[in-house]
Scaffold this motif. Sequence first.
Motif, PDB file in Angstrom:
ATOM      1  N   PHE A   1       2.668   7.158  -8.375  1.00 55.42           N
ATOM      2  CA  PHE A   1       3.478   8.262  -7.845  1.00 55.42           C
ATOM      3  C   PHE A   1       3.442   8.218  -6.331  1.00 55.42           C
ATOM      4  N   SER A   2       4.568   8.523  -5.718  1.00 59.22           N
ATOM      5  CA  SER A   2       4.647   8.586  -4.263  1.00 59.22           C
ATOM      6  C   SER A   2       5.516   9.759  -3.855  1.00 59.22           C
ATOM      7  N   ASP A   3       5.089  10.470  -2.836  1.00 66.39           N
ATOM      8  CA  ASP A   3       5.902  11.567  -2.281  1.00 66.39           C
ATOM      9  C   ASP A   3       5.946  11.402  -0.771  1.00 66.39           C
ATOM     10  N   GLY A   4       7.046  10.819  -0.286  1.00 68.31           N
ATOM     11  CA  GLY A   4       7.244  10.690   1.148  1.00 68.31           C
ATOM     12  C   GLY A   4       6.414   9.622   1.817  1.00 68.31           C
ATOM     13  N   GLU A   5       5.881   8.641   1.077  1.00 70.41           N
ATOM     14  CA  GLU A   5       5.026   7.627   1.686  1.00 70.41           C
ATOM     15  C   GLU A   5       5.809   6.573   2.465  1.00 70.41           C
ATOM     16  N   VAL A   6       7.056   6.326   2.061  1.00 69.20           N
ATOM     17  CA  VAL A   6       7.898   5.339   2.741  1.00 69.20           C
ATOM     18  C   VAL A   6       9.069   6.019   3.436  1.00 69.20           C
TER      19      VAL A   6
ATOM     20  N   GLN B   1       2.779  10.640   5.436  1.00 67.95           N
ATOM     21  CA  GLN B   1       2.185  10.656   4.099  1.00 67.95           C
ATOM     22  C   GLN B   1       1.685   9.288   3.646  1.00 67.95           C
ATOM     23  N   THR B   2       1.936   8.250   4.436  1.00 67.56           N
ATOM     24  CA  THR B   2       1.482   6.911   4.058  1.00 67.56           C
ATOM     25  C   THR B   2      -0.039   6.855   4.033  1.00 67.56           C
ATOM     26  N   ILE B   3      -0.592   6.267   2.977  1.00 74.04           N
ATOM     27  CA  ILE B   3      -2.041   6.094   2.894  1.00 74.04           C
ATOM     28  C   ILE B   3      -2.477   5.032   3.897  1.00 74.04           C
ATOM     29  N   ARG B   4      -3.420   5.376   4.751  1.00 78.50           N
ATOM     30  CA  ARG B   4      -3.870   4.442   5.791  1.00 78.50           C
ATOM     31  C   ARG B   4      -5.340   4.072   5.651  1.00 78.50           C
ATOM     32  N   SER B   5      -6.049   4.769   4.783  1.00 78.12           N
ATOM     33  CA  SER B   5      -7.468   4.494   4.585  1.00 78.12           C
ATOM     34  C   SER B   5      -7.652   3.569   3.383  1.00 78.12           C
ATOM     35  N   PRO B   6      -8.310   2.419   3.563  1.00 79.14           N
ATOM     36  CA  PRO B   6      -8.562   1.518   2.430  1.00 79.14           C
ATOM     37  C   PRO B   6      -9.330   2.203   1.303  1.00 79.14           C
ATOM     38  N   GLU B   7     -10.268   3.065   1.662  1.00 83.39           N
ATOM     39  CA  GLU B   7     -11.051   3.765   0.651  1.00 83.39           C
ATOM     40  C   GLU B   7     -10.172   4.710  -0.170  1.00 83.39           C
ATOM     41  N   GLU B   8      -9.302   5.439   0.515  1.00 78.64           N
ATOM     42  CA  GLU B   8      -8.384   6.347  -0.184  1.00 78.64           C
ATOM     43  C   GLU B   8      -7.414   5.565  -1.062  1.00 78.64           C
ATOM     44  N   LEU B   9      -6.956   4.417  -0.561  1.00 77.90           N
ATOM     45  CA  LEU B   9      -6.029   3.606  -1.332  1.00 77.90           C
ATOM     46  C   LEU B   9      -6.700   3.051  -2.587  1.00 77.90           C
ATOM     47  N   GLU B  10      -7.955   2.630  -2.483  1.00 73.05           N
ATOM     48  CA  GLU B  10      -8.661   2.104  -3.648  1.00 73.05           C
ATOM     49  C   GLU B  10      -8.798   3.168  -4.738  1.00 73.05           C
ATOM     50  N   VAL B  11      -9.065   4.400  -4.336  1.00 76.29           N
ATOM     51  CA  VAL B  11      -9.134   5.501  -5.302  1.00 76.29           C
ATOM     52  C   VAL B  11      -7.769   5.713  -5.965  1.00 76.29           C
ATOM     53  N   GLU B  12      -6.713   5.644  -5.156  1.00 73.37           N
ATOM     54  CA  GLU B  12      -5.352   5.807  -5.672  1.00 73.37           C
ATOM     55  C   GLU B  12      -5.015   4.696  -6.664  1.00 73.37           C
ATOM     56  N   LEU B  13      -5.399   3.473  -6.366  1.00 69.71           N
ATOM     57  CA  LEU B  13      -5.101   2.349  -7.244  1.00 69.71           C
ATOM     58  C   LEU B  13      -5.856   2.456  -8.563  1.00 69.71           C
ATOM     59  N   GLU B  14      -7.062   2.978  -8.522  1.00 67.80           N
ATOM     60  CA  GLU B  14      -7.812   3.198  -9.756  1.00 67.80           C
ATOM     61  C   GLU B  14      -7.094   4.213 -10.644  1.00 67.80           C
ATOM     62  N   SER B  15      -6.515   5.236 -10.021  1.00 64.62           N
ATOM     63  CA  SER B  15      -5.732   6.226 -10.765  1.00 64.62           C
ATOM     64  C   SER B  15      -4.503   5.587 -11.400  1.00 64.62           C
ATOM     65  N   VAL B  16      -3.867   4.673 -10.661  1.00 68.57           N
ATOM     66  CA  VAL B  16      -2.693   3.967 -11.192  1.00 68.57           C
ATOM     67  C   VAL B  16      -3.078   3.145 -12.416  1.00 68.57           C
ATOM     68  N   ARG B  17      -4.196   2.432 -12.321  1.00 65.79           N
ATOM     69  CA  ARG B  17      -4.645   1.628 -13.467  1.00 65.79           C
ATOM     70  C   ARG B  17      -4.978   2.500 -14.663  1.00 65.79           C
ATOM     71  N   ARG B  18      -5.556   3.644 -14.407  1.00 64.82           N
ATOM     72  CA  ARG B  18      -5.941   4.555 -15.491  1.00 64.82           C
ATOM     73  C   ARG B  18      -4.717   5.180 -16.165  1.00 64.82           C
ATOM     74  N   ASN B  19      -3.731   5.573 -15.357  1.00 67.82           N
ATOM     75  CA  ASN B  19      -2.561   6.287 -15.887  1.00 67.82           C
ATOM     76  C   ASN B  19      -1.422   5.364 -16.304  1.00 67.82           C
TER      77      ASN B  19
ATOM     78  N   HIS C   1       0.806  -1.215   0.000  1.00 65.86           N
ATOM     79  CA  HIS C   1       0.000   0.000   0.000  1.00 65.86           C
ATOM     80  C   HIS C   1       0.837   1.263   0.000  1.00 65.86           C
ATOM     81  N   ALA C   2       2.144   1.142   0.254  1.00 65.47           N
ATOM     82  CA  ALA C   2       2.984   2.320   0.471  1.00 65.47           C
ATOM     83  C   ALA C   2       4.056   2.423  -0.602  1.00 65.47           C
ATOM     84  N   GLY C   3       4.217   3.611  -1.149  1.00 66.64           N
ATOM     85  CA  GLY C   3       5.263   3.838  -2.129  1.00 66.64           C
ATOM     86  C   GLY C   3       4.814   3.511  -3.545  1.00 66.64           C
ATOM     87  N   ALA C   4       5.456   4.147  -4.517  1.00 61.36           N
ATOM     88  CA  ALA C   4       5.075   3.952  -5.914  1.00 61.36           C
ATOM     89  C   ALA C   4       5.292   2.515  -6.356  1.00 61.36           C
ATOM     90  N   GLY C   5       6.412   1.902  -5.929  1.00 64.42           N
ATOM     91  CA  GLY C   5       6.709   0.539  -6.346  1.00 64.42           C
ATOM     92  C   GLY C   5       5.637  -0.450  -5.953  1.00 64.42           C
TER      93      GLY C   5
END
Length: 270
Positions: free
Chosen positions: A196-201, A174-192, A143-147
Motif C-alpha cells: 500500500f502507498s499513499d502519496g509516496e511517489v 511521504q516517501t520512506i527514507r529510513s532503511p529500518e522503516e522500509l524493512e519493517v514495511e517490506l515484512e508487512s508486504v510479505r505477510r499480507n 523503495h517508493a510506491g506500492a508497485g
Amino acid sequence: MSETFPVYGTGHLGSVANAIDVLKAFGTRGEWRVTELSRELGLGKSTTHRLLQTLAAGGLVEQVAERGTYVLGMELVRIARAAARRTTLGAVAHPHLAELAERTQDAVLLTVLRGHRYLCVDVVNEAHHIISVVQLGDTVGLHAGAGGKAILAFQPTVFRSLVLGEPLVHYTDQTIRSPEELEVELESVRRNGYAFSDGEVTAGSASIAAPIRDADGRVIASVNATTSSSRMRELGIERYRDPVLEAAHNISADLGYVRPGGAGRGRGQE
C-alpha cells in the motif's frame, strides 16, 4: 579475401552506440541537462548535444525548453507500449489490467523490475478523476510506491540489502527514507501479500499493488491499482485489495506459476 568490419565505438557504429547509451541513461533518471548527461556518459558536451538533437528530431526525446532539460519523447513511449504488449508478460497481463481497470474504475499499471528500480510498461486508465499518476515509461526507486515495494519485498535478501544500502530518493514528504522503516514495511508486504502507498511517489494519489511471479516463482513485476488518496479513503482499501490480488494471481498463473500446495486459478489468492 578477408573482410574488415567497423570497430564498435568508432565511426557511424560508435554514434549509434552513443545514442543507445543516451537513451539508456533515461532509464535511470527521467530528466537530463546536456552538461550533466555528457559528464555521466563521458562524452563531450557538443557530442551529447548533437545526439540529443538527433533523437529529438525523431521524437525519441523531447526538450523541456523552460527548464533546459531533455525527457523521453512520445514516439519512444509508443514503441515501448507496442513492444511491451508483444512480450509474454505484456501480452498475458494486458487483458487482466483492462478487467481490473473496469472493475475499479481507476488507473491500473503493470510495473517490472529493472535493476534497483521499477519500470511502468503498461497503463490502463479509467481514472479520469486522477490528475497525476506514474506514466508509461517512468522509472521509480523500488523503495517508493506500492508497485516497487510489492516487487522489492520478495527479492533475495542480498538484493534487498543492496537497495536499502543506497540513498533512498525523496519523491514526496511521504516517501520512506529510513532503511529500518522500509524493512519493517517490506515484512508487512510479505505477510499480507500486497503493498500500500499513499502519496509516496505522487502527492494526493494512493495505490495497492501485488507481486507477479514467473513460472519459476520469481517476482518479476507487480500489478498496481491507483486512485486519489481521498477516493481510497472513501471507498476503503478492501475495494482495491481483493481485485488486485486476484489479477496478480491470474497473471502469474497464466505465466505458468503454480502456488505451493495449490493449482489453477483462484479469486483473490496470491
